[in-house]
Scaffold this active site. Structure first.
Site, mmCIF file in Angstrom:
data_model
loop_
_atom_site.group_PDB
_atom_site.id
_atom_site.type_symbol
_atom_site.label_atom_id
_atom_site.label_comp_id
_atom_site.label_asym_id
_atom_site.label_seq_id
_atom_site.Cartn_x
_atom_site.Cartn_y
_atom_site.Cartn_z
ATOM 1 N N SER A 139 9.072 -7.001 -1.001
ATOM 2 C CA SER A 139 8.479 -8.023 -2.082
ATOM 3 C C SER A 139 9.117 -7.750 -3.325
ATOM 4 O O SER A 139 9.809 -6.956 -3.837
ATOM 5 C CB SER A 139 7.196 -6.974 -2.229
ATOM 6 O OG SER A 139 6.667 -7.921 -3.445
ATOM 7 N N TYR A 169 1.651 -0.474 -4.128
ATOM 8 C CA TYR A 169 1.902 -1.845 -3.373
ATOM 9 C C TYR A 169 3.342 -1.758 -3.919
ATOM 10 O O TYR A 169 4.088 -1.876 -3.969
ATOM 11 C CB TYR A 169 1.029 -2.641 -3.636
ATOM 12 C CG TYR A 169 1.649 -3.477 -2.919
ATOM 13 C CD1 TYR A 169 1.602 -3.930 -1.260
ATOM 14 C CD2 TYR A 169 2.742 -4.909 -3.282
ATOM 15 C CE1 TYR A 169 2.013 -4.547 -0.139
ATOM 16 C CE2 TYR A 169 2.946 -5.640 -2.578
ATOM 17 C CZ TYR A 169 2.691 -6.240 -0.793
ATOM 18 O OH TYR A 169 3.869 -6.114 -0.689
#
Length: 263
Positions: free
Chosen positions: A151, A161
């Site tokens: 990501s 995350y």
């Protein structure tokens, strides 16, 4: 740069690709486009009925073989089923796409620790173990590939995350350089905001502005970058710019953006 003769896409039959999280979003787009390239598929997800539905559609549309494995990658015994399939020398997997994943809407202390652990298990432990299982047979054959879906958040201080995805980037870059001489291509795909079910599952409103990428475009660019042997794929000029800026802006300033995409 043209694909090398050792690239999975350079062979008359590109072989079997295994995709985790294959029933929706980026994983489903990978399954569609890889089937379109002639890959037989192994699809992994938690929902058996949805897996069978996707598999049937891909067999019909692309005349490829499609296996399904129902597995929740949080559970070690189910993760082991996928590891065993990747390690099977008699049924080689030429390309592994580590795509399965999810995010948490709340900040660290507002999430149950069990939810944080589950995210770590899927985004880090599963990537580690499945890559390990795949690389052994690939290095023995002298060809193969791994795409780890990371990501753009990996370049930003955005909680756990982002931290898991920073690990994915570091691990991927190391593996790409470590195993390239043995014929294996390893790449990290770093999407930005993408129009999939990902944010809906987090109970987050999906946006419509210029930052939101079309999933088919994203995967098409990722496969093109993989064919070229790149270590990172960052589709979209806007996200290439953002990643470039992260090298210039102090982390403290970047941290003010951590609520972006969580409304």
């Amino acid at each position: 740069m043209a694909p090398s003769t050792d690239s999975p896409t350079a062979h008359p039959h590109p072989g079997t690709a295994l995709v985790t999280g294959a029933t929706a979003g980026i994983g489903h787009a990978f399954a569609q486009q890889l089937a379109g390239r002639g890959h037989d598929l192994v699809l992994v997800a938690r929902d058996t009925a949805r897996l069978e539905e996707v598999a049937a559609a891909l067999r019909s549309q692309h005349a490829v073989s499609v296996e399904v494995i129902t597995a929740d990658l949080v559970r070690a015994e189910q993760l082991a089923l996928v590891e065993a399939r990747l390690a099977d020398r008699d049924r080689p997997v030429e390309l592994l796409v580590n795509n399965a994943g999810f995010g948490l809407k709340e900040r660290f202390l507002d999430n149950p620790i069990e939810a944080e652990q589950a995210m770590l298990d899927v985004l880090v432990t599963a990537v580690l173990r499945l890559t390990h299982a795949a690389l052994g047979p690939m290095t023995e054959r002298g060809r193969g590939g791994v795409i780890n879906v990371s990501s753009v958040a990996a370049f930003l201080p955005r909680g756990t995350y982002a931290a898991t995805k920073a690990w994915v980037n570091s691990f991927t870059e190391w593996a790409a350089n470590e195993y390239r001489a043995q014929g294996v291509t390893v790449m990290a795909l770093c999407p930005g905001f993408t129009k999939t079910e990902f944010h809906e599952r987090m109970d987050v409103t999906r946006g419509t502005g210029f930052l939101w990428l079309d999933v088919d475009f994203l995967v098409e660019k990722a496969l093109s970058d993989f064919d070229k042997g790149r270590i990172y794929s960052i589709p979209g000029a806007q996200y290439k710019t953002i990643v470039g800026l992260t090298r210039l802006v102090p982390n403290r300033a970047l941290q003010t953006l951590q609520s972006l995409g969580r409304k």
